[in-house]
Scaffold this motif. Structure first.
Motif, PDB file in Angstrom:
ATOM      1  N   LEU A 129      42.956  31.587  37.015  1.00 10.91           N
ATOM      2  CA  LEU A 129      41.655  31.009  35.895  1.00 10.91           C
ATOM      3  C   LEU A 129      41.130  32.054  34.268  1.00 10.91           C
ATOM      4  CD1 LEU A 129      39.786  30.953  39.393  1.00 10.91           C
ATOM      5  CD2 LEU A 129      40.793  29.357  38.090  1.00 10.91           C
ATOM      6  N   THR A 130      41.713  32.890  34.334  1.00  8.95           N
ATOM      7  CA  THR A 130      41.694  33.975  33.337  1.00  8.95           C
ATOM      8  C   THR A 130      42.300  33.008  32.235  1.00  8.95           C
ATOM      9  OG1 THR A 130      40.869  36.033  34.791  1.00  8.95           O
ATOM     10  CG2 THR A 130      41.970  35.888  32.161  1.00  8.95           C
ATOM     11  N   VAL A 131      43.720  32.760  32.181  1.00 10.77           N
ATOM     12  CA  VAL A 131      43.944  32.342  31.556  1.00 10.77           C
ATOM     13  C   VAL A 131      43.967  30.914  30.828  1.00 10.77           C
ATOM     14  CG1 VAL A 131      47.206  31.323  31.175  1.00 10.77           C
ATOM     15  CG2 VAL A 131      46.460  33.306  31.937  1.00 10.77           C
ATOM     16  N   ALA A 132      43.054  30.207  32.290  1.00 15.23           N
ATOM     17  CA  ALA A 132      42.012  28.913  31.595  1.00 15.23           C
ATOM     18  C   ALA A 132      40.605  28.923  31.421  1.00 15.23           C
ATOM     19  CB  ALA A 132      42.147  28.334  32.739  1.00 15.23           C
ATOM     20  N   ARG A 133      40.431  30.652  31.142  1.00 22.24           N
ATOM     21  CA  ARG A 133      39.483  30.420  30.316  1.00 22.24           C
ATOM     22  C   ARG A 133      38.120  30.022  31.124  1.00 22.24           C
ATOM     23  NH1 ARG A 133      42.050  27.572  25.570  1.00 22.24           N
ATOM     24  NH2 ARG A 133      42.798  29.716  23.958  1.00 22.24           N
ATOM     25  N   ILE A 134      38.673  29.819  32.454  1.00 26.36           N
ATOM     26  CA  ILE A 134      37.295  29.894  33.501  1.00 26.36           C
ATOM     27  C   ILE A 134      36.110  31.345  33.785  1.00 26.36           C
ATOM     28  CG2 ILE A 134      36.631  29.066  35.888  1.00 26.36           C
ATOM     29  CD1 ILE A 134      39.130  26.818  35.053  1.00 26.36           C
ATOM     30  N   ILE A 135      37.466  32.091  33.772  1.00 33.10           N
ATOM     31  CA  ILE A 135      36.396  33.424  34.206  1.00 33.10           C
ATOM     32  C   ILE A 135      37.026  34.176  33.376  1.00 33.10           C
ATOM     33  CG2 ILE A 135      36.300  32.706  36.428  1.00 33.10           C
ATOM     34  CD1 ILE A 135      38.315  34.586  37.480  1.00 33.10           C
ATOM     35  N   PRO A 136      35.864  35.780  33.109  1.00 29.05           N
ATOM     36  CA  PRO A 136      36.592  36.550  32.217  1.00 29.05           C
ATOM     37  C   PRO A 136      37.543  37.399  33.206  1.00 29.05           C
ATOM     38  CG  PRO A 136      34.345  37.168  33.542  1.00 29.05           C
ATOM     39  CD  PRO A 136      34.819  35.454  33.876  1.00 29.05           C
ATOM     40  N   TYR A 137      38.627  38.350  31.819  1.00 26.77           N
ATOM     41  CA  TYR A 137      39.502  39.022  32.820  1.00 26.77           C
ATOM     42  C   TYR A 137      38.995  40.315  33.623  1.00 26.77           C
ATOM     43  CZ  TYR A 137      38.504  42.613  28.988  1.00 26.77           C
ATOM     44  OH  TYR A 137      38.242  43.801  28.247  1.00 26.77           O
ATOM     45  N   GLN A 138      37.825  40.725  32.892  1.00 27.36           N
ATOM     46  CA  GLN A 138      37.780  41.731  33.751  1.00 27.36           C
ATOM     47  C   GLN A 138      37.436  41.482  34.922  1.00 27.36           C
ATOM     48  OE1 GLN A 138      36.048  40.732  31.070  1.00 27.36           O
ATOM     49  NE2 GLN A 138      35.581  42.259  29.351  1.00 27.36           N
ATOM     50  N   ILE A 139      37.357  39.983  35.761  1.00 26.10           N
ATOM     51  CA  ILE A 139      37.234  40.166  37.451  1.00 26.10           C
ATOM     52  C   ILE A 139      38.419  40.106  38.139  1.00 26.10           C
ATOM     53  CG2 ILE A 139      36.277  37.839  38.817  1.00 26.10           C
ATOM     54  CD1 ILE A 139      34.510  37.124  37.050  1.00 26.10           C
ATOM     55  N   PRO A 140      39.636  39.225  37.604  1.00 25.45           N
ATOM     56  CA  PRO A 140      40.787  39.965  37.835  1.00 25.45           C
ATOM     57  C   PRO A 140      41.176  41.245  37.775  1.00 25.45           C
ATOM     58  CG  PRO A 140      41.172  38.661  36.138  1.00 25.45           C
ATOM     59  CD  PRO A 140      39.652  38.353  36.212  1.00 25.45           C
ATOM     60  N   LEU A 141      41.044  41.967  36.935  1.00 28.30           N
ATOM     61  CA  LEU A 141      41.468  42.954  36.116  1.00 28.30           C
ATOM     62  C   LEU A 141      41.129  44.229  37.716  1.00 28.30           C
ATOM     63  CD1 LEU A 141      42.900  45.326  35.454  1.00 28.30           C
ATOM     64  CD2 LEU A 141      40.685  45.793  33.138  1.00 28.30           C
ATOM     65  N   VAL A 142      39.521  44.061  38.005  1.00 28.26           N
ATOM     66  CA  VAL A 142      38.918  44.778  38.837  1.00 28.26           C
ATOM     67  C   VAL A 142      39.409  44.561  40.010  1.00 28.26           C
ATOM     68  CG1 VAL A 142      36.202  45.154  39.920  1.00 28.26           C
ATOM     69  CG2 VAL A 142      36.436  45.310  37.565  1.00 28.26           C
ATOM     70  N   LEU A 143      39.108  43.792  40.811  1.00 29.59           N
ATOM     71  CA  LEU A 143      39.964  42.655  41.933  1.00 29.59           C
ATOM     72  C   LEU A 143      41.460  43.621  42.545  1.00 29.59           C
ATOM     73  CD1 LEU A 143      38.540  39.476  41.944  1.00 29.59           C
ATOM     74  CD2 LEU A 143      37.702  41.049  42.759  1.00 29.59           C
ATOM     75  N   VAL A 144      42.097  43.422  41.208  1.00 28.81           N
ATOM     76  CA  VAL A 144      44.057  44.090  41.981  1.00 28.81           C
ATOM     77  C   VAL A 144      43.393  45.096  41.613  1.00 28.81           C
ATOM     78  CG1 VAL A 144      46.066  44.084  41.226  1.00 28.81           C
ATOM     79  CG2 VAL A 144      44.743  41.793  40.518  1.00 28.81           C
ATOM     80  N   LEU A 145      43.194  46.273  40.960  1.00 32.19           N
ATOM     81  CA  LEU A 145      42.369  47.522  41.039  1.00 32.19           C
ATOM     82  C   LEU A 145      42.342  47.287  42.568  1.00 32.19           C
ATOM     83  CD1 LEU A 145      42.096  48.440  37.506  1.00 32.19           C
ATOM     84  CD2 LEU A 145      44.247  48.805  38.464  1.00 32.19           C
TER      85      LEU A 145
END
Length: 198
Positions: free
Chosen positions: A142-158
């Motif tokens: 979803l980040t690559v598709a520009r639907i959500i900002p990259y900070q969201i998956p970064l925080v979720l993965v961490l």
């Protein structure tokens, strides 16, 4: 064919890192004559298939991601643009498979050889990890598709890694030394003269 299709979503490099070792394990379990015939062909064609399949999507390879970002295209526009090339590549791969299979030596293996191809020593699949990482992967897409900002998956993965899979974080080699040595070998002409790689 796995490399061709999966490289569209997990990148060409990851597809190769995943499936070349698996192919080598399987080829080494084949009768010797058959294994010798297929070994180089499979690895070479997996590499070609991964690179050809990855051209279809923005996340298939780094070059597409760069072009996708710079051109301001939507994912659908890029896929539509690349679809004829990917379809042609798929047809050529299928033709190659038919030709290579027709030329393969016909070896009748013993019952022992047939049982060697079984993977009885499989580990139990951890469904929680599989489900969690598939969800995190979808969020990254979803980040690559520009639907959500990259900070969201970064925080979720961490957060997930720290809470549920901390041992994997401790196993990563964070030192910059191996990477710097790689760049030195690749780009320093004095090193290339001492240790030719071509």
């Amino acid at each position: 064919m796995l490399c061709f299709f999966l490289s569209m979503v997990i990148t060409n490099d990851v597809a190769l890192i995943t499936f070349v070792p698996l192919a080598l394990i399987i080829v080494h379990k084949l009768p010797k004559e058959l294994g010798n015939y297929w070994l180089l062909k499979i690895v070479a064609m997996q590499t070609i298939a991964a690179n050809l399949g990855s051209m279809l999507t923005p996340i298939g390879n780094p070059q597409n991601l760069y072009l996708y970002a710079r051109a301001g295209m939507s994912a659908a526009e890029l896929i539509t643009l690349m679809l004829p090339y990917s379809a042609t590549a798929l047809i050529l791969l299928l033709i190659w498979i038919q030709v290579a299979a027709a030329k393969a030596p016909h070896v009748c293996g013993s019952e022992k050889d047939k049982t060697l191809l079984g993977f009885s020593d499989r580990k139990e699949l951890n469904m929680e990890y599989l489900a969690a990482y598939l969800i995190l992967f979808a969020i990254c897409l979803l980040t690559v598709a520009r639907i959500i900002p990259y900070q969201i998956p970064l925080v979720l993965v961490l957060i997930y890694m720290l809470l549920r899979n901390r041992e994997n974080i401790s196993r990563v080699d964070y030192s910059p030394m191996p990477l710097s040595q790689l760049f030195e070998v690749l780009f320093d002409s004095s090193v290339v003269v001492k240790y030719p790689i071509f």
